[in-house]
Design an enzyme around this catalytic site. Structure first.
Site, PDB file in Angstrom:
ATOM      1  N   ALA A 145       0.823  -1.217   0.000  1.00 18.12           N
ATOM      2  CA  ALA A 145       0.000   0.000   0.000  1.00 18.12           C
ATOM      3  C   ALA A 145       0.854   1.262   0.000  1.00 18.12           C
ATOM      4  O   ALA A 145       1.635   1.493   0.927  1.00 18.12           O
ATOM      5  CB  ALA A 145      -0.926   0.015   1.222  1.00 18.12           C
TER       6      ALA A 145
ATOM      7  N   GLU B  59       5.121  11.758  -2.374  1.00 22.93           N
ATOM      8  CA  GLU B  59       4.090  12.629  -1.778  1.00 22.93           C
ATOM      9  C   GLU B  59       2.856  12.717  -2.665  1.00 22.93           C
ATOM     10  O   GLU B  59       2.310  13.795  -2.885  1.00 22.93           O
ATOM     11  CB  GLU B  59       4.641  14.031  -1.496  1.00 22.93           C
ATOM     12  CG  GLU B  59       6.016  13.969  -0.917  1.00 22.93           C
ATOM     13  CD  GLU B  59       6.195  14.625   0.411  1.00 22.93           C
ATOM     14  OE1 GLU B  59       5.406  15.492   0.768  1.00 22.93           O
ATOM     15  OE2 GLU B  59       7.168  14.242   1.090  1.00 22.93           O
TER      16      GLU B  59
HETATM   17  C1  FAD Z   1      12.969   7.067  -3.591  1.00 23.89           C
HETATM   18  C2  FAD Z   1      11.680   6.980  -2.844  1.00 23.89           C
HETATM   19  C3  FAD Z   1      11.588   7.509  -1.556  1.00 23.89           C
HETATM   20  C4  FAD Z   1      10.401   7.378  -0.822  1.00 23.89           C
HETATM   21  N1  FAD Z   1      10.360   7.845   0.468  1.00 23.89           N
HETATM   22  C5  FAD Z   1       9.251   7.586   1.217  1.00 23.89           C
HETATM   23  C6  FAD Z   1       9.215   7.934   2.617  1.00 23.89           C
HETATM   24  O1  FAD Z   1      10.156   8.518   3.168  1.00 23.89           O
HETATM   25  N2  FAD Z   1       8.112   7.590   3.350  1.00 23.89           N
HETATM   26  C7  FAD Z   1       7.048   6.945   2.787  1.00 23.89           C
HETATM   27  O2  FAD Z   1       6.104   6.656   3.500  1.00 23.89           O
HETATM   28  N3  FAD Z   1       7.042   6.614   1.464  1.00 23.89           N
HETATM   29  C8  FAD Z   1       8.122   6.913   0.678  1.00 23.89           C
HETATM   30  N4  FAD Z   1       8.128   6.573  -0.668  1.00 23.89           N
HETATM   31  C9  FAD Z   1       6.977   5.871  -1.224  1.00 23.89           C
HETATM   32  C10 FAD Z   1       6.133   6.738  -2.139  1.00 23.89           C
HETATM   33  O3  FAD Z   1       5.439   7.697  -1.386  1.00 23.89           O
HETATM   34  C11 FAD Z   1       5.191   5.777  -2.898  1.00 23.89           C
HETATM   35  O4  FAD Z   1       6.001   5.035  -3.798  1.00 23.89           O
HETATM   36  C12 FAD Z   1       4.105   6.512  -3.638  1.00 23.89           C
HETATM   37  O5  FAD Z   1       3.196   7.090  -2.733  1.00 23.89           O
HETATM   38  C13 FAD Z   1       3.316   5.577  -4.581  1.00 23.89           C
HETATM   39  O6  FAD Z   1       2.927   4.420  -3.925  1.00 23.89           O
HETATM   40  P1  FAD Z   1       3.245   2.984  -4.571  1.00 23.89           P
HETATM   41  O7  FAD Z   1       4.684   2.955  -4.928  1.00 23.89           O
HETATM   42  O8  FAD Z   1       2.732   1.943  -3.653  1.00 23.89           O
HETATM   43  O9  FAD Z   1       2.438   2.944  -5.923  1.00 23.89           O
HETATM   44  P2  FAD Z   1       0.878   2.491  -6.112  1.00 23.89           P
HETATM   45  O10 FAD Z   1       0.050   3.152  -5.107  1.00 23.89           O
HETATM   46  O11 FAD Z   1       0.836   0.995  -6.174  1.00 23.89           O
HETATM   47  O12 FAD Z   1       0.593   3.061  -7.539  1.00 23.89           O
HETATM   48  C14 FAD Z   1       0.960   2.395  -8.764  1.00 23.89           C
HETATM   49  C15 FAD Z   1       0.360   3.171  -9.924  1.00 23.89           C
HETATM   50  O13 FAD Z   1      -1.075   3.142  -9.818  1.00 23.89           O
HETATM   51  C16 FAD Z   1      -1.582   4.456  -9.860  1.00 23.89           C
HETATM   52  N5  FAD Z   1      -2.768   4.567  -8.997  1.00 23.89           N
HETATM   53  C17 FAD Z   1      -2.964   4.030  -7.762  1.00 23.89           C
HETATM   54  N6  FAD Z   1      -4.169   4.369  -7.287  1.00 23.89           N
HETATM   55  C18 FAD Z   1      -4.765   5.129  -8.227  1.00 23.89           C
HETATM   56  C19 FAD Z   1      -6.008   5.810  -8.309  1.00 23.89           C
HETATM   57  N7  FAD Z   1      -6.917   5.784  -7.331  1.00 23.89           N
HETATM   58  N8  FAD Z   1      -6.266   6.538  -9.429  1.00 23.89           N
HETATM   59  C20 FAD Z   1      -5.365   6.604 -10.432  1.00 23.89           C
HETATM   60  N9  FAD Z   1      -4.162   6.004 -10.412  1.00 23.89           N
HETATM   61  C21 FAD Z   1      -3.876   5.270  -9.315  1.00 23.89           C
HETATM   62  C22 FAD Z   1      -0.438   5.350  -9.325  1.00 23.89           C
HETATM   63  O14 FAD Z   1      -0.572   6.689  -9.779  1.00 23.89           O
HETATM   64  C23 FAD Z   1       0.754   4.650  -9.951  1.00 23.89           C
HETATM   65  O15 FAD Z   1       0.905   5.075 -11.286  1.00 23.89           O
HETATM   66  C24 FAD Z   1       9.284   6.744  -1.415  1.00 23.89           C
HETATM   67  C25 FAD Z   1       9.367   6.257  -2.739  1.00 23.89           C
HETATM   68  C26 FAD Z   1      10.545   6.355  -3.432  1.00 23.89           C
HETATM   69  C27 FAD Z   1      10.614   5.787  -4.826  1.00 23.89           C
END
Ligand code: FAD
Length: 382
Positions: free
Chosen positions: A129, A365
């Protein structure tokens, strides 16, 4: 309406520019390549008070306005975006405490977080998530004067240096709607059962670590519950993420401006067919588009920051700024690579780093598509 910075903002910008010129630019390429932790830069940021940017003065911080906050992130990212990451989630953690912490929690943690003696991050994302934070599986079960926490987080930036670290958990996994069962615990590094695991391999955004965290029946004292009330964790997290988009948008402007700076310089000195490439209209068109887009992105970030300073919710504004600026950063980095020809692809130039760093701002974010849904919701509500 005034599109100029105030004299205080200009002075801050000049101070940051000098800091980047002196301490970041000379080492960025080499340290980024080697994966060396930028301890000396962190020490200087402590001296400058940057870890206390969002900490009120009464708790030892400098409590800057949102436009100043944007200026700091733009200027640092113009030198090396990874360094901005060390301040980014730390500042959001301090904002969480300042906005929602109990008086005891503020007194306990904010002064050391403001000076940088202690540092922080923010732990929301899990293997299953990210965008859908209500789908997290980390559970905190109350046991006497403590919570027993079980679960895994991923991608947590600054995790190895974070103490305390705000962690989003489910205190009532059966609650409906799901957010009513979510809370934030301020987890200290020494907590039994809590461990920082592997560093996630990353395309860019080097200089700061992003790690996996494990909570194996970690015993967290109940007084570490942010604000002392269960059920507000998601709303607390979303409110600081809204503000955090100013820093992500500003970082994107910094990366885009760096791509433009390098390109203008290169267009003047690189010769082809007997003249500087800057005399070819094809190069001029790219430079003109980059300059226009960078300035538009900057003004959008400052506007969103000014709205956030006004005290009202600014979800759509900070969303637009982050969305637009991050797309411009990606475009500018690619345009700079084209302008630099083969050297743009070389590890001996900065362009490939800007190209690797830029896409993160479209993900962190709130992915840009999630932000589009937030902006659209706001439009349709009006
Ligand atoms: C280098 C790096 C540093 C990070 N640092 C932190 C940190 O310090 N703390 C932290 O908590 N997180 C951190 N993150 C995590 C980051 O916040 C998440 O990767 C991001 O919020 C997306 O979540 P996910 O990777 O699970 O993608 P998903 O939520 O699985 O999304 C996958 C794709 O589906 C799309 N999608 C999902 N839901 C919908 C919807 N309802 N409508 C349309 N499109 C949708 C998304 O736009 C995306 O294209 C970091 C990530 C990276 C890569």
């Amino acid at each position: 309406m005034d599109f100029e910075l105030t004299s205080e903002h200009k002075a801050l910008q000049a101070t940051l520019r000098e800091f980047v010129r002196r301490s970041i630019a000379p080492v960025a390429r080499e340290w980024e390549r080697s994966g060396r932790y930028p301890t000396e830069i962190v020490d200087e940021m402590k001296t400058m008070g940057l870890f206390g940017m969002l900490v009120p003065e009464e708790h030892g911080g400098i409590g800057v306005d949102a436009v100043s906050y944007a200026i700091v992130f733009e200027e640092i990212s113009r030198g090396w975006m990874g360094i901005a990451g060390i301040l980014g989630s730390h500042s959001l953690s301090t904002l969480l405490l300042a906005r929602y912490g109990t008086e005891a929690q503020k007194r306990r943690w904010l002064p050391d977080l403001a000076s940088g003696a202690r540092r922080s991050g923010i732990a929301l994302t899990e293997p299953g998530a990210g965008s859908d934070l209500q789908g997290i599986a980390t559970v905190a079960r109350r046991d006497g004067d403590a919570y027993i926490v079980r679960g895994t987080k991923v991608w947590i930036t600054n995790a190895r240096h974070a103490d305390p670290l705000p962690v989003l958990v489910k205190t009532d996994p059966a609650a409906q709607p799901r957010h009513r069962g979510m809370s934030i615990l301020m987890v200290e590094a020494s907590t039994p059962g809590y461990s920082v695991g592997r560093d996630m391999g990353k395309l860019g955004y080097k200089g700061t670590e992003s790690c996996e965290l494990t909570f194996d029946d970690a015993r967290v004292p109940a007084d570490a519950l942010l604000g002392g009330v269960e059920g507000s964790g998601l709303q607390q997290a979303l409110s600081v993420l809204e503000f955090g988009r100013i820093n992500i948008g500003a970082r994107a402007v910094g990366v885009a401006q760096a791509a433009l700076d390098r390109s203008v310089e290169y267009a003047k000195q690189r010769h082809a067919f007997g003249k500087p490439i800057g005399e070819f209209q094809a190069i001029q068109l790219k430079l003109a588009d980059m300059a226009t887009e960078v300035q538009a992105a900057r003004l959008l970030v400052w506007w969103a920051a000014a709205r956030a300073d006004g005290g009202q919710r600014a979800d759509a504004e900070t969303g637009m700024a982050k969305l637009f600026a991050s797309e411009i950063a990606i475009r500018s980095a690619l345009a700079a690579m084209r302008i630099h020809g083969g050297y743009g692809y070389s590890t001996e130039f900065d362009i490939e780093r800007l190209y690797r760093d830029a896409p993160l701002m479209a993900i962190g974010e709130g992915t840009n598509d999630i932000l589009r849904t937030i902006i659209a919701r706001d439009l349709l509500r009006e």
